[in-house]
Design an enzyme around this catalytic site. Sequence first.
Site, PDB file in Angstrom:
ATOM      1  N   LYS A 190       0.832  -1.203   0.000  1.00  4.88           N
ATOM      2  CA  LYS A 190       0.000   0.000   0.000  1.00  4.88           C
ATOM      3  C   LYS A 190       0.875   1.264   0.000  1.00  4.88           C
ATOM      4  O   LYS A 190       2.070   1.194   0.275  1.00  4.88           O
ATOM      5  CB  LYS A 190      -0.953  -0.019   1.198  1.00  4.88           C
ATOM      6  CG  LYS A 190      -1.925  -1.221   1.206  1.00  4.88           C
ATOM      7  CD  LYS A 190      -2.792  -1.261  -0.030  1.00  4.88           C
ATOM      8  CE  LYS A 190      -3.964  -2.195  -0.067  1.00  4.88           C
ATOM      9  NZ  LYS A 190      -3.933  -3.486   0.551  1.00  4.88           N
TER      10      LYS A 190
HETATM   11  C1  LIG Z   1      -5.239  -4.349   1.116  1.00  4.07           C
HETATM   12  C2  LIG Z   1      -6.717  -4.264   1.129  1.00  4.07           C
HETATM   13  C3  LIG Z   1      -7.490  -4.666   2.229  1.00  4.07           C
HETATM   14  C4  LIG Z   1      -6.917  -5.409   3.394  1.00  4.07           C
HETATM   15  O1  LIG Z   1      -5.918  -4.749   4.024  1.00  4.07           O
HETATM   16  P1  LIG Z   1      -5.002  -5.504   5.120  1.00  4.07           P
HETATM   17  O2  LIG Z   1      -4.321  -4.366   5.788  1.00  4.07           O
HETATM   18  O3  LIG Z   1      -4.063  -6.397   4.370  1.00  4.07           O
HETATM   19  O4  LIG Z   1      -5.913  -6.257   6.030  1.00  4.07           O
HETATM   20  C5  LIG Z   1      -8.852  -4.454   2.198  1.00  4.07           C
HETATM   21  N1  LIG Z   1      -9.449  -3.901   1.138  1.00  4.07           N
HETATM   22  C6  LIG Z   1      -8.757  -3.525   0.052  1.00  4.07           C
HETATM   23  C7  LIG Z   1      -9.468  -2.910  -1.090  1.00  4.07           C
HETATM   24  C8  LIG Z   1      -7.374  -3.709   0.009  1.00  4.07           C
HETATM   25  O5  LIG Z   1      -6.697  -3.354  -1.090  1.00  4.07           O
END
Ligand SMILES: *Cc1c(COP(=O)(O)O)cnc(C)c1O
Length: 381
Positions: A190
């Site tokens: 991210k």
């Molecule tokens: C990465 C992601 C998540 C989950 O995030 P985590 O921190 O890995 O639990 C949820 N929704 C979307 C759209 C994502 O891209």
Amino acid sequence: MASVAPPRWRVPLADVVVSDADIAAVADVYRSGWLSQGPLAKEFEAAFAAYTGAPCAVAVTNCTAALHLMAMAAGLAPGDEVIMPSLTFVATANAVAYTGATPVFADIAGLAEPWMDPDSVRARITPRTKAIMSMPYGGHPGETLALAELAEEHGLLLLEDAAHALGSRIGARHLGTFGWAGAYSFFSNKNLTVGEGGMVVCPDEDVAARLRLLRSHGMTTLSWDRHRGHATGYDVVTRGHNFRIDEARCALGLSRLGRLEHENGLRAVLDRDYRERLREVPQVEATLAPGGGGTLAHHLFTVVLAEGIDRDATRRALAEQGVQTSVHYPPAHRFQIFADAATHLPVTDAYAARAITLPMYAHMTEEQVEIVTSALAGAVA
Ligand SMILES: *Cc1c(COP(=O)(O)O)cnc(C)c1O
């Protein structure tokens, strides 16, 4: 233990640089002797709220936990329905399902507009609908404003899975703050990464207090407060979880938050470069065109191939050139646990069959964009 050497991609899908300042901030935490959630979590929450303009922020272990707490705090329960895109990470749907509520999947607006279509949402509203969950795909606001209006019109909560959208805004207002609450991810790929981490933003201190209670077993005091002698006993007033984040991750988050705007700016330059180069490749359409004068996080750069081109063969050809790609996402309505014969999402299915996610990360170079686009042009020629 044998080491597992990752493939040496010439261009990986995403990549993380951890600076000396990041490492120093984390090392300070380990030297301090207080590792679990404490004062740095509060500091990270305050900095995050200040950055996004959200009234309150609550840090948690990951975005899945953030979505789950948001769903609980919204009072979702068995019998409730939440309309959301199928074209999202499965956590969006799971978080709602954990409460017993039912995810109802809506279609996307178009192949180059892979965000949830308000008309498709409207068609799925029933007396059981309690909320609309938006997911600004790739960090693009898409139809966020129309979804907020639709929610308001029907007395529904708008929840935002803003995992892709940290730093994206419409005018000055950050995505994740258009609804009743929003969730963000700090997972490794991210825009702001600490490895594993998440944040919920919410409208007021009452909701924040509820989220904090649910984050830590429903207990009325924290170990940190007991450690400092500010509290002795505790009561348990609701069935909570342990979704706390540790101090090292908060220190890393604070350190990295300071350069997020700069890094998102670098992504914007790469996005423009990609689009320019791909204009000469008629078989490939870039999606998520920026527009509307906002600021975008450019979390993903995705393209859709012309009909008839073998997507998976194209991905293999790119891999042979050392270019890592992905598909965001295998749609949730096709997974066994959510499959329902009545769910018909033709645009989502077409997108999932024809889209490729190309590499995108802040320190990617112009030469790497050139490598990716030449490899892609060669593969589809
Ligand atoms: C990465 C992601 C998540 C989950 O995030 P985590 O921190 O890995 O639990 C949820 N929704 C979307 C759209 C994502 O891209």
